[in-house]
Design a protein around this motif. Structure first.
Motif, PDB file in Angstrom:
ATOM      1  N   TYR A 144       0.842  -1.197   0.000  1.00 39.35           N
ATOM      2  CA  TYR A 144       0.000   0.000   0.000  1.00 39.35           C
ATOM      3  C   TYR A 144       0.878   1.248   0.000  1.00 39.35           C
ATOM      4  N   TYR A 145       0.628   2.121  -0.950  1.00 43.71           N
ATOM      5  CA  TYR A 145       1.294   3.417  -1.030  1.00 43.71           C
ATOM      6  C   TYR A 145       0.226   4.470  -0.735  1.00 43.71           C
ATOM      7  N   LEU A 146       0.115   4.851   0.537  1.00 41.73           N
ATOM      8  CA  LEU A 146      -0.926   5.774   0.979  1.00 41.73           C
ATOM      9  C   LEU A 146      -0.448   7.209   0.822  1.00 41.73           C
ATOM     10  N   GLN A 147      -1.245   8.011   0.132  1.00 36.57           N
ATOM     11  CA  GLN A 147      -0.932   9.416  -0.106  1.00 36.57           C
ATOM     12  C   GLN A 147      -2.122  10.265   0.348  1.00 36.57           C
ATOM     13  N   PRO A 148      -1.915  11.560   0.573  1.00 36.48           N
ATOM     14  CA  PRO A 148      -3.017  12.385   1.073  1.00 36.48           C
ATOM     15  C   PRO A 148      -4.253  12.418   0.163  1.00 36.48           C
ATOM     16  N   GLU A 149      -4.076  12.354  -1.167  1.00 39.01           N
ATOM     17  CA  GLU A 149      -5.228  12.513  -2.056  1.00 39.01           C
ATOM     18  C   GLU A 149      -5.550  11.279  -2.893  1.00 39.01           C
ATOM     19  N   TYR A 150      -4.808  10.227  -2.711  1.00 39.07           N
ATOM     20  CA  TYR A 150      -5.092   8.976  -3.415  1.00 39.07           C
ATOM     21  C   TYR A 150      -4.354   7.854  -2.710  1.00 39.07           C
ATOM     22  N   GLU A 151      -4.707   6.631  -3.101  1.00 36.99           N
ATOM     23  CA  GLU A 151      -3.993   5.455  -2.613  1.00 36.99           C
ATOM     24  C   GLU A 151      -3.708   4.583  -3.824  1.00 36.99           C
ATOM     25  N   LEU A 152      -2.524   4.067  -3.884  1.00 37.07           N
ATOM     26  CA  LEU A 152      -2.162   3.114  -4.923  1.00 37.07           C
ATOM     27  C   LEU A 152      -1.670   1.871  -4.211  1.00 37.07           C
ATOM     28  N   HIS A 153      -2.137   0.725  -4.654  1.00 38.50           N
ATOM     29  CA  HIS A 153      -1.523  -0.490  -4.117  1.00 38.50           C
ATOM     30  C   HIS A 153      -1.282  -1.512  -5.200  1.00 38.50           C
ATOM     31  N   TYR A 154      -0.195  -2.238  -4.992  1.00 41.36           N
ATOM     32  CA  TYR A 154       0.258  -3.281  -5.905  1.00 41.36           C
ATOM     33  C   TYR A 154      -0.104  -4.616  -5.270  1.00 41.36           C
ATOM     34  N   ASN A 155      -0.821  -5.447  -6.009  1.00 41.56           N
ATOM     35  CA  ASN A 155      -1.315  -6.720  -5.491  1.00 41.56           C
ATOM     36  C   ASN A 155      -0.749  -7.894  -6.271  1.00 41.56           C
ATOM     37  N   GLU A 156      -0.476  -8.968  -5.578  1.00 38.65           N
ATOM     38  CA  GLU A 156      -0.165 -10.256  -6.181  1.00 38.65           C
ATOM     39  C   GLU A 156      -1.110 -11.263  -5.552  1.00 38.65           C
ATOM     40  N   ILE A 157      -1.993 -11.822  -6.385  1.00 38.20           N
ATOM     41  CA  ILE A 157      -2.993 -12.771  -5.892  1.00 38.20           C
ATOM     42  C   ILE A 157      -2.611 -14.169  -6.377  1.00 38.20           C
ATOM     43  N   PRO A 158      -2.461 -15.110  -5.443  1.00 40.03           N
ATOM     44  CA  PRO A 158      -2.003 -16.451  -5.819  1.00 40.03           C
ATOM     45  C   PRO A 158      -3.050 -17.217  -6.626  1.00 40.03           C
ATOM     46  N   PRO A 159      -2.615 -18.311  -7.258  1.00 43.55           N
ATOM     47  CA  PRO A 159      -3.537 -19.148  -8.031  1.00 43.55           C
ATOM     48  C   PRO A 159      -4.698 -19.654  -7.175  1.00 43.55           C
ATOM     49  N   LYS A 160      -5.836 -19.809  -7.840  1.00 41.02           N
ATOM     50  CA  LYS A 160      -7.041 -20.403  -7.219  1.00 41.02           C
ATOM     51  C   LYS A 160      -7.482 -19.635  -5.973  1.00 41.02           C
ATOM     52  N   THR A 161      -7.429 -18.299  -6.038  1.00 42.25           N
ATOM     53  CA  THR A 161      -7.781 -17.451  -4.901  1.00 42.25           C
ATOM     54  C   THR A 161      -8.867 -16.465  -5.300  1.00 42.25           C
ATOM     55  N   THR A 162      -9.829 -16.270  -4.412  1.00 41.56           N
ATOM     56  CA  THR A 162     -10.893 -15.286  -4.613  1.00 41.56           C
ATOM     57  C   THR A 162     -10.856 -14.287  -3.470  1.00 41.56           C
ATOM     58  N   GLN A 163     -10.887 -13.003  -3.805  1.00 43.76           N
ATOM     59  CA  GLN A 163     -10.958 -11.967  -2.776  1.00 43.76           C
ATOM     60  C   GLN A 163     -12.335 -11.987  -2.125  1.00 43.76           C
ATOM     61  N   GLU A 164     -12.432 -11.400  -0.934  1.00 42.40           N
ATOM     62  CA  GLU A 164     -13.728 -11.299  -0.290  1.00 42.40           C
ATOM     63  C   GLU A 164     -14.586 -10.256  -1.016  1.00 42.40           C
ATOM     64  N   TRP A 165     -15.898 -10.476  -1.008  1.00 40.29           N
ATOM     65  CA  TRP A 165     -16.827  -9.502  -1.566  1.00 40.29           C
ATOM     66  C   TRP A 165     -16.743  -8.232  -0.745  1.00 40.29           C
ATOM     67  N   HIS A 166     -16.745  -7.069  -1.425  1.00 38.14           N
ATOM     68  CA  HIS A 166     -16.731  -5.799  -0.690  1.00 38.14           C
ATOM     69  C   HIS A 166     -17.266  -4.672  -1.558  1.00 38.14           C
ATOM     70  N   LEU A 167     -17.468  -3.531  -0.923  1.00 38.67           N
ATOM     71  CA  LEU A 167     -18.032  -2.349  -1.549  1.00 38.67           C
ATOM     72  C   LEU A 167     -17.347  -1.126  -0.951  1.00 38.67           C
ATOM     73  N   HIS A 168     -17.127  -0.113  -1.751  1.00 36.46           N
ATOM     74  CA  HIS A 168     -16.602   1.168  -1.258  1.00 36.46           C
ATOM     75  C   HIS A 168     -17.702   2.203  -1.430  1.00 36.46           C
ATOM     76  N   GLN A 169     -18.033   2.906  -0.364  1.00 30.93           N
ATOM     77  CA  GLN A 169     -19.128   3.868  -0.419  1.00 30.93           C
ATOM     78  C   GLN A 169     -18.693   5.249  -0.904  1.00 30.93           C
ATOM     79  N   LYS A 170     -17.465   5.649  -0.605  1.00 34.18           N
ATOM     80  CA  LYS A 170     -17.000   6.995  -0.938  1.00 34.18           C
ATOM     81  C   LYS A 170     -15.818   6.993  -1.900  1.00 34.18           C
ATOM     82  N   ILE A 171     -15.235   5.845  -2.120  1.00 35.19           N
ATOM     83  CA  ILE A 171     -13.992   5.740  -2.876  1.00 35.19           C
ATOM     84  C   ILE A 171     -14.267   5.173  -4.261  1.00 35.19           C
ATOM     85  N   GLU A 172     -13.645   5.762  -5.267  1.00 33.48           N
ATOM     86  CA  GLU A 172     -13.637   5.199  -6.622  1.00 33.48           C
ATOM     87  C   GLU A 172     -12.409   4.294  -6.712  1.00 33.48           C
TER      88      GLU A 172
END
Length: 126
Positions: free
Chosen positions: A22-50
């Motif tokens: 996670y690269y947290l900045q005052p006006e945005y956030e950027l993160h680099y992800n590596e997701i292993p084989p046969k993996t599903t992220q949890e369901w989620h929703l962001h209310q204020k964030i694009e």
């Protein structure tokens, strides 16, 4: 110019094996992800964030719930960009390889800045 080194990013390893820097900045956030084989992220929703997802390597199955309540799935691949909006969503790596992707999170003002992005470049005088 400011250089933010990987060592200064907030590194997390999630229970499903996904690695995130996670690269947290005052006006945005950027993160680099590596997701292993046969993996599903949890369901989620962001209310204020694009949230914007860019696939760097591999392919993921994007799944989201539309406004009418129906689920939709689509394969996204290297070079694809996904604007998540405020839908409940998840991403699955159904392959046998690790998939890498970048997530940018922004709080959108509603102002169209497209022209500024196109035109805001000044070259040095020769």
């Amino acid at each position: 110019m400011e250089i933010i080194r990987k060592e200064s990013a907030l590194h997390k390893e999630k229970p499903d094996g996904t690695r995130v820097d996670y690269y947290l900045q005052p006006e945005y956030e950027l993160h680099y992800n590596e997701i292993p084989p046969k993996t599903t992220q949890e369901w989620h929703l962001h209310q204020k964030i694009e949230e914007v997802v860019f696939i760097v390597e591999g392919s993921l199955e994007a799944e989201w719930i539309q406004e009418d309540g129906n689920k939709k799935k689509e394969l996204i691949q290297k070079g694809d960009l996904v604007r998540v909006g405020n839908s409940f969503h998840t991403f699955s790596n159904n392959s046998n390889d690790t998939v890498s992707f970048i997530v940018i999170k922004l709080v959108i003002s509603g102002k169209n800045n497209s022209q500024t992005f196109k035109d805001d470049k000044v070259l040095p005088k020769q």
